[in-house]
Design an enzyme around this catalytic site. Structure first.
Site, PDB file in Angstrom:
ATOM      1  N   TYR A 252      -0.211   8.636  -9.996  1.00 20.33           N
ATOM      2  CA  TYR A 252       0.305   8.151 -11.262  1.00 20.33           C
ATOM      3  C   TYR A 252       0.627   9.288 -12.230  1.00 20.33           C
ATOM      4  O   TYR A 252       0.865   9.043 -13.409  1.00 20.33           O
ATOM      5  CB  TYR A 252      -0.697   7.191 -11.914  1.00 20.33           C
ATOM      6  CG  TYR A 252      -0.987   5.936 -11.107  1.00 20.33           C
ATOM      7  CD1 TYR A 252      -0.337   5.689  -9.909  1.00 20.33           C
ATOM      8  CD2 TYR A 252      -1.901   5.002 -11.549  1.00 20.33           C
ATOM      9  CE1 TYR A 252      -0.602   4.555  -9.167  1.00 20.33           C
ATOM     10  CE2 TYR A 252      -2.169   3.860 -10.822  1.00 20.33           C
ATOM     11  CZ  TYR A 252      -1.526   3.639  -9.621  1.00 20.33           C
ATOM     12  OH  TYR A 252      -1.782   2.512  -8.890  1.00 20.33           O
TER      13      TYR A 252
ATOM     14  N   LYS B  16      -8.913   9.045   1.740  1.00 21.82           N
ATOM     15  CA  LYS B  16      -8.197   8.895   3.005  1.00 21.82           C
ATOM     16  C   LYS B  16      -7.957  10.292   3.561  1.00 21.82           C
ATOM     17  O   LYS B  16      -6.840  10.679   3.930  1.00 21.82           O
ATOM     18  CB  LYS B  16      -6.878   8.145   2.779  1.00 21.82           C
ATOM     19  CG  LYS B  16      -6.200   7.670   4.062  1.00 21.82           C
ATOM     20  CD  LYS B  16      -7.040   6.701   4.878  1.00 21.82           C
ATOM     21  CE  LYS B  16      -6.272   6.210   6.103  1.00 21.82           C
ATOM     22  NZ  LYS B  16      -7.128   5.440   7.021  1.00 21.82           N
TER      23      LYS B  16
ATOM     24  N   ASP C  83      -9.364   2.107   3.710  1.00 16.78           N
ATOM     25  CA  ASP C  83      -9.169   0.870   4.454  1.00 16.78           C
ATOM     26  C   ASP C  83     -10.502   0.276   4.889  1.00 16.78           C
ATOM     27  O   ASP C  83     -10.713  -0.936   4.812  1.00 16.78           O
ATOM     28  CB  ASP C  83      -8.242   1.092   5.655  1.00 16.78           C
ATOM     29  CG  ASP C  83      -8.569   2.350   6.449  1.00 16.78           C
ATOM     30  OD1 ASP C  83      -9.419   3.159   6.007  1.00 16.78           O
ATOM     31  OD2 ASP C  83      -7.959   2.542   7.525  1.00 16.78           O
TER      32      ASP C  83
ATOM     33  N   ASP D 173      -7.239   1.723  -8.382  1.00 19.60           N
ATOM     34  CA  ASP D 173      -6.468   0.628  -8.939  1.00 19.60           C
ATOM     35  C   ASP D 173      -6.543  -0.592  -8.024  1.00 19.60           C
ATOM     36  O   ASP D 173      -6.755  -1.729  -8.468  1.00 19.60           O
ATOM     37  CB  ASP D 173      -5.015   1.086  -9.110  1.00 19.60           C
ATOM     38  CG  ASP D 173      -4.186   0.152  -9.970  1.00 19.60           C
ATOM     39  OD1 ASP D 173      -4.714  -0.861 -10.458  1.00 19.60           O
ATOM     40  OD2 ASP D 173      -2.991   0.447 -10.166  1.00 19.60           O
TER      41      ASP D 173
ATOM     42  N   ASP E 224      -9.278  -4.176  -8.414  1.00 17.34           N
ATOM     43  CA  ASP E 224      -8.769  -5.548  -8.449  1.00 17.34           C
ATOM     44  C   ASP E 224      -9.435  -6.402  -7.372  1.00 17.34           C
ATOM     45  O   ASP E 224      -9.713  -7.593  -7.591  1.00 17.34           O
ATOM     46  CB  ASP E 224      -7.252  -5.563  -8.263  1.00 17.34           C
ATOM     47  CG  ASP E 224      -6.496  -5.307  -9.559  1.00 17.34           C
ATOM     48  OD1 ASP E 224      -7.157  -5.103 -10.605  1.00 17.34           O
ATOM     49  OD2 ASP E 224      -5.256  -5.292  -9.534  1.00 17.34           O
TER      50      ASP E 224
END
Length: 342
Positions: free
Chosen positions: A132, A179, A212, A236, A240
């Site tokens: 971002y 990751k 994951d 992010d 959620d």
């Protein structure tokens, strides 16, 4: 007297923020509110200005923002949201995004497990770097040869300080999520900073998961997590997910903070929800719980606990909006929370 800048924003933002402010006023603890109602999508459409330099300086001077929502369906440019939320996050250096996920009532979780443990965890998301950062660009836009590049930026300062914050608030454990098996350069930096923090905090359990695997484990065993720390984009997404597992975005609160300077931006994460604006369906719980996070960071611990207990009590009694199984309007739900506080 502490000054709180209130930015109602777009969509249902003004509706839920109004109820949060009413609850704060009910406490009678001497908070002063400065409303910045001009920061919204309508002004951006008219003038192209998301936030003026003067507004930012007033926000910087106050150091505390209670925010409603950003997002106007008439605005198609990403520059508006970046000029409001991302500008405050970067220019105030709000490097921690803190997203608690606490199951307030067991009927709200979509999980059906044999575990009797409640979901009570937090996602600590690096808030100023990562994908971002806005670094990148497009070549040959609009053609069949278009190339789009977005850079994922990690710095030692940014990664080390957000991981350290995660350890500082952990009760039992910290799980660092990355990751690094695929994103090698940034992954090595996150792994290095995590190892250093782990050595500084031998009293806490430390673990690592690829993003994951973390998502899968949250679905199968969310109560096992205490604090998850990760980068901007993964945080992010995972925050959620944890919010939905703990009852939905309607009760999800967040704090964008700089633990060093004390600056903070507090907002519910449900967004502007333009489809229900003005219908009395907006859930004020997330805004009230965000206000509770603000009170906690400003030293009003007992009052913050009182707000959380009030929200929990109204949910248990189904004195809430329809999304949580009640029949109340936004204003009625806000009044119920105020009554439970007092």
């Amino acid at each position: 007297m502490q000054n709180i800048v209130v930015i109602p924003g777009d969509g249902i933002g003004p509706e839920v923020t109004e109820e949060a402010v009413k609850v704060l006023q009910e406490l009678g603890i001497g908070l002063e509110f400065t409303f910045m109602e001009d920061i919204n999508g309508g002004r951006f459409l008219e003038s192209g200005v998301a936030m003026t330099d003067d507004e930012l300086e007033r926000i910087r001077a106050a150091g505390t923002v209670l925010f409603g929502a950003v997002g106007d369906p008439r605005v198609t440019s990403t520059e508006y949201a970046r000029g409001v939320l991302l500008r405050m996050r970067t220019e105030l250096d709000l490097f921690v995004n803190y997203r608690p996920a606490v199951l307030l009532d067991e009927r709200l979780s979509p999980l059906r497990t044999e575990s009797k443990r409640a979901i009570d965890c937090a996602v600590v998301r690096e808030n100023t770097e990562g994908l971002y950062s806005g670094i990148g660009g497009t070549l040959r836009a609009g053609t069949t040869d278009e190339v789009a590049i977005d850079q994922d930026v990690s710095t030692y300062l940014g990664v080390s300080r957000v991981i350290e914050y995660a350890y500082s608030i952990a009760r039992r454990s910290v799980c660092m999520v990355d990751k690094s098996n695929a994103v090698r350069s940034g992954g090595r930096l996150w792994q290095r900073c995590w190892r250093e923090a782990r050595e500084r905090h031998p009293d806490l359990d430390s673990s690592h998961l690829y993003v994951d695997a973390a998502a899968m484990r949250l679905v199968t065993d969310a109560p096992s997590f205490d604090v998850i720390v990760t980068n901007n984009s993964y945080g992010d997404i995972l925050s959620d997910l944890t919010a939905e597992l703990a009852g939905g975005l309607g009760t999800a609160a967040s704090a964008n903070i700089n633990p060093v300077t004390g600056a903070g931006l507090y907002e519910p994460v449900h967004g502007s929800a333009p489809d229900i604006v003005g219908k009395g369906l907006a859930n004020p719980a997330g805004a009230v719980l965000s206000a509770a996070l603000m009170l906690r960071d400003r030293g009003f611990t007992a009052e913050a606990d009182a707000l959380r207990d009030a929200v929990r009590a109204t949910l248990a009694a189904r004195r809430c909006t329809p999304d949580l199984g009640g029949t109340l309007t936004t204003r009625e739900a806000g009044a119920a929370i105020r009554a439970a506080v007092s």
